[in-house]
Every structure is written in C-alpha cells, then in structure tokens.
Design a protein around this motif. Sequence first.
Motif, short mmCIF file in Angstrom:
data_model
loop_
_atom_site.label_atom_id
_atom_site.label_comp_id
_atom_site.label_asym_id
_atom_site.label_seq_id
_atom_site.Cartn_x
_atom_site.Cartn_y
_atom_site.Cartn_z
N MET A 321 16.75 16.74 21.24
CA MET A 321 17.76 17.06 20.24
C MET A 321 18.47 18.39 20.50
O MET A 321 18.88 19.08 19.58
N PHE A 322 18.61 18.72 21.80
CA PHE A 322 19.28 19.96 22.17
C PHE A 322 20.18 19.73 23.37
O PHE A 322 20.03 18.72 24.09
N LEU A 323 21.10 20.67 23.60
CA LEU A 323 21.83 20.73 24.85
C LEU A 323 21.59 22.11 25.44
O LEU A 323 21.92 23.13 24.84
N TRP A 324 21.00 22.13 26.63
CA TRP A 324 20.63 23.36 27.34
C TRP A 324 21.77 23.69 28.29
O TRP A 324 22.14 22.88 29.14
N CYS A 325 22.35 24.87 28.12
CA CYS A 325 23.58 25.22 28.84
C CYS A 325 23.45 26.55 29.56
O CYS A 325 22.84 27.49 29.03
N LYS A 326 24.09 26.64 30.70
CA LYS A 326 24.18 27.90 31.42
C LYS A 326 25.42 28.65 30.93
O LYS A 326 26.51 28.08 30.87
N VAL A 327 25.24 29.91 30.58
CA VAL A 327 26.37 30.69 30.04
C VAL A 327 27.31 31.08 31.18
O VAL A 327 26.91 31.10 32.36
N PRO A 328 28.56 31.38 30.87
CA PRO A 328 29.51 31.78 31.93
C PRO A 328 29.00 33.00 32.69
O PRO A 328 28.32 33.87 32.14
N GLN A 329 29.33 33.04 33.96
CA GLN A 329 28.88 34.13 34.83
C GLN A 329 29.29 35.48 34.25
O GLN A 329 30.39 35.65 33.73
N GLY A 330 28.36 36.44 34.36
CA GLY A 330 28.62 37.78 33.85
C GLY A 330 28.12 38.02 32.45
O GLY A 330 28.22 39.13 31.93
N ASN A 331 27.57 36.97 31.82
CA ASN A 331 27.04 37.09 30.46
C ASN A 331 25.52 36.98 30.46
O ASN A 331 24.94 36.30 31.31
N THR A 332 24.88 37.65 29.53
CA THR A 332 23.46 37.44 29.26
C THR A 332 23.34 36.43 28.14
O THR A 332 24.28 36.23 27.35
N SER A 333 22.19 35.79 28.04
CA SER A 333 22.02 34.80 26.97
C SER A 333 22.10 35.46 25.60
O SER A 333 22.76 34.95 24.68
N GLU A 334 21.48 36.62 25.44
CA GLU A 334 21.51 37.30 24.15
C GLU A 334 22.92 37.78 23.82
O GLU A 334 23.40 37.62 22.68
N GLY A 335 23.60 38.34 24.80
CA GLY A 335 24.95 38.82 24.58
C GLY A 335 25.91 37.70 24.21
O GLY A 335 26.78 37.86 23.33
N PHE A 336 25.74 36.55 24.86
CA PHE A 336 26.62 35.42 24.58
C PHE A 336 26.37 34.87 23.17
O PHE A 336 27.32 34.53 22.45
N VAL A 337 25.11 34.82 22.77
CA VAL A 337 24.77 34.35 21.42
C VAL A 337 25.34 35.30 20.36
O VAL A 337 25.88 34.87 19.33
N GLU A 338 25.22 36.59 20.61
CA GLU A 338 25.77 37.56 19.66
C GLU A 338 27.29 37.45 19.57
O GLU A 338 27.87 37.59 18.49
N HIS A 339 27.93 37.19 20.71
CA HIS A 339 29.38 37.00 20.73
C HIS A 339 29.76 35.79 19.86
O HIS A 339 30.71 35.87 19.05
N LEU A 340 29.05 34.69 20.02
CA LEU A 340 29.32 33.49 19.22
C LEU A 340 29.11 33.75 17.74
O LEU A 340 29.90 33.31 16.89
N LEU A 341 28.05 34.47 17.44
CA LEU A 341 27.70 34.72 16.04
C LEU A 341 28.72 35.63 15.37
O LEU A 341 29.18 35.36 14.25
N LYS A 342 29.08 36.72 16.03
CA LYS A 342 29.96 37.71 15.41
C LYS A 342 31.43 37.27 15.41
O LYS A 342 32.16 37.53 14.44
N LYS A 343 31.88 36.63 16.48
CA LYS A 343 33.30 36.27 16.57
C LYS A 343 33.61 34.93 15.91
O LYS A 343 34.63 34.79 15.21
N TYR A 344 32.72 33.93 16.13
CA TYR A 344 33.03 32.58 15.65
C TYR A 344 32.10 32.11 14.52
O TYR A 344 32.27 31.02 14.00
N HIS A 345 31.11 32.94 14.19
CA HIS A 345 30.13 32.59 13.15
C HIS A 345 29.39 31.29 13.49
O HIS A 345 29.16 30.44 12.65
N ILE A 346 29.05 31.19 14.77
CA ILE A 346 28.25 30.06 15.28
C ILE A 346 26.94 30.63 15.82
O ILE A 346 26.96 31.57 16.63
N PHE A 347 25.82 30.07 15.39
CA PHE A 347 24.53 30.55 15.88
C PHE A 347 23.91 29.53 16.82
O PHE A 347 23.80 28.34 16.50
N ALA A 348 23.53 29.98 18.01
CA ALA A 348 22.80 29.17 18.99
C ALA A 348 21.57 29.96 19.42
O ALA A 348 21.45 31.16 19.15
N ALA A 349 20.64 29.31 20.09
CA ALA A 349 19.40 29.97 20.52
C ALA A 349 19.57 30.54 21.92
O ALA A 349 19.96 29.81 22.85
N PRO A 350 19.28 31.83 22.11
CA PRO A 350 19.38 32.42 23.46
C PRO A 350 18.21 31.98 24.33
O PRO A 350 17.06 31.93 23.88
#
Length: 382
Positions: A321-350
């Motif tokens: 029940m998940f989709l496991w994805c590689k984040v765009p190059q140059g991003n960390t998993s935590e940084g990308f999740v925080e970006h989604l949360l703060k900019k788009y109000h979407i929460f995903a698991a790092p």
Amino acid sequence: MIAQASRLNHVEEYYFSTKLKEVRALQDSGKPIINLGVGSPDLQPPPQVMTALHQALLNPSAHQYQPYRGTNDFRKAIAEFYQNFYSVALDHETEILPLMGSKEGITHISMAFLNEGDEVLVPNPGYPTYASVSRLVGASTVLYNLNEETGWLPDFEELEKRDLSKVKLMWVNYPNMPTGAVAKKELFEQLYRFGKKHSILVVNDNPYSFILNEEPQSILKYCEDMDGVLELNSLSKSFNMSGWRIGMLCGSEKHINTVLKVKTNMDSGMFFPLQAGAAMALRLSPEWFSEQNKIYQRRKEEIVKLATALKCSFSEDQAGMFLWCKVPQGNTSEGFVEHLLKKYHIFAAPGFIFGSQGEGYIRFSLCASEENIIKACNRLTA
C-alpha cells in the motif's frame, strides 16, 4: 531523581509518534495537510465482519477472559485461511498463535529467543521496530543492506562472508515495506536453507501479501520443516482492521509454545468479539481482495502522477500500500519531505527513517482517498 532504564539509551520514540504531532499542530493552525505518510487503511472493514462483531457482543461469555491461545474457531479460521490462500497446512491446535497485532509478535518473539549479546540480522531499509525491539531486549543489530540494483533482496554472498556465529534471528519482510519488493519462492527456499545452515531463526513478517500482489506467498510453503522459520501475519492491512490489533504467528509447535511463555505473562487473552469478527474476515472469498485492489490500483495511478510531477523516479512493479520513490538528485529524503510539507502541505514518509539505505527515497501511502491524492497533485500546479 529516577533515571530511565539503560535499555532505552539507544531507542528513540517512534518517528511517526513525534512527526504526526507536528502534522496535527499544522492542521490545528488551519493548514490543509494531506497525509500520504502513514499506512493506516482509511477504508472500512468488510460489512460481514462488523455484523459478526456485533452479534458476538451478545455471547454470554463475551466479556470474560479469553484463552491465551485464542478461541478454537479463530485458530481454525487462520488454518483455513493459510490452506486456501497460501496452500500451507497448519495444525490449528499447535502451530498457530493469535496476537494482538503483529507488532506485539515482534516483541514477543524477541523476548522468547534472544539473550543479551545475541545478534539479529535486520534489513536496511526495513521496519524500524525490528531494530528497536532487538535493542530493548539487549541484543545487537547487524544490518544487511538491500538496494535497488538487486531488487531490494538479500545478498546471500555478502551474508556468507560475515561472522554469523552470534546471530540468532533474522527478520525478513516480503512483500517488502518500505520498498514494495516481492519475493519469489526461490528467495524463501534460500532463506530457509541459510537459516538451517547457520542455526538462525528466520522470521517473515507478512502483512502486505494481498495488496496489489497477484501471487500471495508464505515462507512456510517452501520449508521442509518449520523448525527454523516463523511467520507473522496481520488483518490490519488486508482487511482494514488496523485499530482492532489482530495478528497471528504461525510455525512449529515448539516455537509457538516458546513464544506462548512470554505471551501468557504479558496479556490475558483477546476480546471475544474481535476474534469472532476476525474469523469471519479470514473466511471471506477472494472477491474481497479483488474489490479492495481495484480501489488501491486507482489510488496508485494517481500517486504515480504525483511522484512523476515531483520528478521522483520509481518502479511501478511494487506490491503493498505504498509507492517507494527516489527523490530528485541533490535532495535528501528529509529535506524533500519538509519541502512538500511546508510548500504544498503534503506529508510523506522520508526514507531515512527505515535505515541508511533508505536515504534519498520517500514513501507515499495509498491510504488516502483518490480525491485527496488528486487534490495533492493539483497543488503542484496551483
């Protein structure tokens, strides 16, 4: 001042326990958070199960202590389920132990078999509870790396190069969480032989085998005997019953009795109506899974659109029940999740919360309505 037990020195509070407090605080402040991080099914249990639960409430003995081994009918239902869906024959009297959720089983198995100083093979990435419970009982974790190049499967050549003399237990989890990798019978046969060769108890944690997975498998089907293996299973994901806390442990009579020694000192039996409802769920036809998977497939298609729009890379050949994805190059998993949360109000698991091999990945959950997933996609272009 009373200090905490030393066993807690190397164990942190579960990530979702702390992170969801932050998410709820954002929601309380008026932020329209769409939660795509947690694997808690939002769909309802089967209606027949709800009926069975309600009817069982009227049983004269429903509110008394129940057997530590679970009711006879529930154990029979588990045995029927394993026979019908996995082609595995189990003795309902001796080879099955109902649990208050499979997470309980991880703790009970660890307490039953591990001594201080023993080592435990833990997948990296993997479910964090395997490592934390191992540490709680005084064992040492030995990570075995999974990676995308090998399909997120164990590298047995690498494992054989290690000193395995202190390893007592090995956790495996297929279909895999968080990666969605699926195991074939060859892997289970290899795991069985590996465990027997090194006197390691191999435990397969198997809660995702019916979600977007065409060939449900059990490690028990591919063992000459069950002396070296155990399998955990759960109704949480397959039947939308996560809050009920119902799971099961299957294996040899010897191993079941060993775990039972722990369990009988930890609880006093499961509420009778829960067991009655669970027995009904396990006796449903395969059509239940087909209908559920139609919903999850539509959701996955929308999650794929979301991940693509975010320039994440992924394999669509994932179960669970998940989709496991590689984040765009140059991003960390935590940084990308925080970006989604703060900019788009979407929460995903790092991905880093599942181990060092999860760094650079994120996990999207399918446990959100199709409408909300589409809404999340639309936020990227608003």
